[in-house]
Design an enzyme around this catalytic site. Sequence first.
Site, short mmCIF file in Angstrom:
data_model
loop_
_atom_site.label_atom_id
_atom_site.label_comp_id
_atom_site.label_asym_id
_atom_site.label_seq_id
_atom_site.Cartn_x
_atom_site.Cartn_y
_atom_site.Cartn_z
N ARG A 315 0.66 -1.22 0.01
CA ARG A 315 0.00 -0.14 0.24
C ARG A 315 0.70 1.30 -0.11
O ARG A 315 0.55 2.29 -0.89
CB ARG A 315 -1.01 -0.06 1.32
CG ARG A 315 -2.00 1.22 1.45
CD ARG A 315 -2.43 1.23 2.58
NE ARG A 315 -2.94 -0.11 3.27
CZ ARG A 315 -3.97 -0.58 3.23
NH1 ARG A 315 -4.97 0.13 2.76
NH2 ARG A 315 -4.43 -1.78 3.66
N ARG A 355 -13.34 -1.05 -0.75
CA ARG A 355 -12.78 -0.47 0.49
C ARG A 355 -13.61 0.14 1.35
O ARG A 355 -13.94 -0.21 2.48
CB ARG A 355 -11.59 -0.13 0.63
CG ARG A 355 -10.33 -0.55 -0.22
CD ARG A 355 -9.00 -0.02 0.04
NE ARG A 355 -8.58 -0.19 1.56
CZ ARG A 355 -8.86 1.06 2.24
NH1 ARG A 355 -8.91 2.21 1.87
NH2 ARG A 355 -8.13 0.95 3.26
N TYR A 359 -14.56 -2.36 4.51
CA TYR A 359 -13.99 -1.72 5.93
C TYR A 359 -14.29 -0.56 6.28
O TYR A 359 -13.89 0.15 7.41
CB TYR A 359 -12.26 -1.61 5.32
CG TYR A 359 -11.55 -2.78 4.78
CD1 TYR A 359 -11.37 -3.92 5.19
CD2 TYR A 359 -10.99 -2.32 3.54
CE1 TYR A 359 -10.74 -4.89 4.63
CE2 TYR A 359 -10.46 -3.39 2.95
CZ TYR A 359 -10.20 -4.76 3.42
OH TYR A 359 -9.56 -5.69 2.48
N CYS A 386 -26.59 -1.56 -7.42
CA CYS A 386 -27.82 -1.77 -6.63
C CYS A 386 -27.53 -2.30 -5.33
O CYS A 386 -27.91 -3.44 -4.84
CB CYS A 386 -28.52 -2.81 -7.51
SG CYS A 386 -28.90 -2.36 -9.15
N TYR A 416 -5.11 -1.74 -3.61
CA TYR A 416 -6.45 -2.43 -3.14
C TYR A 416 -7.74 -1.87 -3.55
O TYR A 416 -8.79 -1.94 -3.10
CB TYR A 416 -6.47 -2.62 -1.58
CG TYR A 416 -5.00 -3.14 -0.99
CD1 TYR A 416 -4.90 -4.49 -1.21
CD2 TYR A 416 -4.28 -2.62 -0.18
CE1 TYR A 416 -3.74 -5.24 -0.62
CE2 TYR A 416 -3.08 -3.12 0.18
CZ TYR A 416 -3.06 -4.38 -0.01
OH TYR A 416 -1.93 -4.93 0.34
C1 LIG Z 1 -1.10 -7.83 2.65
C2 LIG Z 1 0.30 -8.32 2.93
C3 LIG Z 1 1.39 -7.45 2.63
C4 LIG Z 1 1.29 -6.05 2.17
O1 LIG Z 1 0.45 -5.08 3.09
P1 LIG Z 1 0.67 -3.66 2.78
O2 LIG Z 1 -0.68 -3.11 3.82
O3 LIG Z 1 -0.07 -3.24 1.32
O4 LIG Z 1 1.72 -3.21 3.01
C5 LIG Z 1 2.55 -8.13 3.17
N1 LIG Z 1 2.93 -9.14 3.77
C6 LIG Z 1 1.79 -10.16 3.88
C7 LIG Z 1 1.89 -11.44 4.15
C8 LIG Z 1 0.40 -9.78 3.37
O5 LIG Z 1 -0.60 -10.30 3.54
#
Ligand SMILES: *Cc1c(COP(=O)(O)O)cnc(C)c1O
Length: 503
Positions: A315, A355, A359, A386, A416
Site C-alpha cells: 500500500r 474498501r 472496511y 444496486c 487495493y
Molecule cells: C497484505 C500483505 C502485505 C502487504 O500489506 P500492505 O498493507 O499493503 O503493506 C505484506 N505481507 C503479507 C503477508 C500480506 O498479507
Amino acid sequence: MAPNPLAPAWLALPSDANALAPGLWPATTRRTALGELEIGGVAVSALVAEFGTPLYVIDEADARSRAETLRHVFETEFARIGAEVHVYYAGKSFLSIEIVQWMLDAGLNIDVCTTGELAVALAAGAEPSRLGYHGNNKSLAEIDEAARVRIGSIVIDSEIEIARVAAAAARHGVTLNVRLRVNSGVHASTHEFLATSHEDQKFGVVLDDAARLVALIRAEPSLRFIGLHCHIGSQIFGADGFAESASRLLRVHAALLEGGPVPELNLGGGFGIAYTSVDTPTPIGELAVALADIVAAECAQLDIPVPVIAFEPGRVIIGPAGATLYEVGTTKPVDVSGNTRLYVSVDGGMSDNIRPALYGADYTVRLANRVSAADPVLVRLAGKHCESGDIVVNADYLPGDVTPGDLVAIPATGAYCWSLANNYNYLGRPPVVAVLGGNARTLVRGETIADLLARDAGPRMTRTSTLDSVSTSSTSELGAVMTGSGPTSPTSPTSDNDEGTIR
Ligand SMILES: *Cc1c(COP(=O)(O)O)cnc(C)c1O
C-alpha cells in the site's frame, strides 16, 4: 459558514473546497491555470477524453520514486546497524506487468500468492529468484509451479505444508528457501496494536510451535530454512506494533540459531498511508530509524548477529501514487432532520473501490475538471450499484454547485482498488493508465461487454447488445453537453484496442 452537523467529527469544513490536502495526492498532481487537475502533466479532461470514466490513474514517477525511496531509507538505516535489507513489493496491492518492472527497476523483489500473480511477475520478466510466494492455502499445483520455476522463497503457513513443499522441491530437484509464517500475537491497526499470547486467525502458526516446525523443515533435505515471517496487519501508522512484534520474533529467532543457521527475519508489510487530511502515518524514514533501532537493541541484548531483515510493503508504495476519476451523473439533496446531505452519484462504485463497503474506509473527493467559488456543501459520493452501501466517499465537502457532467477525483486509490475490483452489476473493470511527463498510456485495458460475455457458456439466442464490439466509452456525454469539453463523438474508440470500456 458552520460545519454541517451531519459531517463526522473528524471532517473539518474546508476554507477552500478546491484545495488539495498535502500528502494525499499523487506527487505530480496540480491544478492547471484553468483550474482543472492534472497528474503526470496530463489534464484530467484529456485523460477522460481518451480513456473514459471511471479511470484509475497511476503517477509513474511517484510510484517509482516511492519504491526507490523506501528501499533506500531502509537500506541506509539497517546498514547503520550492520544489517542487509530485502524489500518485497506486496503484489496483491496492485499487480500488472509494468508495475512489476517498475518495482524490479527500483531494486525491489516481488511477493506473489497465487499462480495468477506468479504468472504476471514472470510475464514481466522477473527472475524467479527475486520472487517470494505466500498464502495460507497454496494448492498442490501452485506449490508445484513455484518449485518448477525455482521460486526465490516460499512461506510455509501450516504444518501440513512442510511435506507438500518438500515433495514439490524434491520432484523438481531443487532446494527451496522457506520461511515459516508465525503469529507473533501482535495485531496492529491504524492507531493501536493488540498483543496477546496468540491470535485467533487463519495465517501462520503460533510462536510456541515454531521450534518444533523449524526442526521438521530442517529435516527435509529439499528445504532450506531461512527464517521466520510475520505480518501484523495493514494500514498501520506507528512503529510500536512492529517493535513489539520484532522483539518477540527475535527471541524465538535467537533460540532457533542453536539448531542451525537463520539468515533472515521477515517483518512483513502494513505501513499506513493517508486517505484523508486527518490521517497521519509515520513517515517511512522515521519508521526505518525506529525499526532499525529496535532490531539492533534486541539483537544486542540477545547477543546474536543482526540477520538480514525483509519487509513486504504494498500500500505505502502504490496507494498514494494512484487516483480514480469519475463523472458525476446525478445529484440529490437529502434532508436529514433539518440538515442537508448532497448525494453525488458517479459512474463506478463498489466494483472499482470496495474498501468503503468492506472496511468502512474513508476517502477524500475533489472536483477535478474545474475549481468553484461556491460555498462548500457536505456530500456523500455514491456509486451506481444496486446496493445502498455502495459508497465511495462517505463524507467530504465539495463546492455546492457540483453538477452532472463534472469530473471528480479520489486520491490514494492505487492500492487495493483495482486489485479488488469486481464485475458487480456487469460493470466492466475500468482501465488503469500510467501518466508521466505529459503522456498517458494503458497499463491494463478496461473490460468490454464482449469480455464479460466471453465467459458465459449459454447459447446465444439473439444479438444481446450492440455495444459488445463497438466502443462504449463513457467518455463524457454529459460533460460534452454541459461543458463542451467532451470528445467530438461519444463513440470514438479508446486508444488501446479499439474496444471501449463499458459502463
Ligand atoms: C497484505 C500483505 C502485505 C502487504 O500489506 P500492505 O498493507 O499493503 O503493506 C505484506 N505481507 C503479507 C503477508 C500480506 O498479507
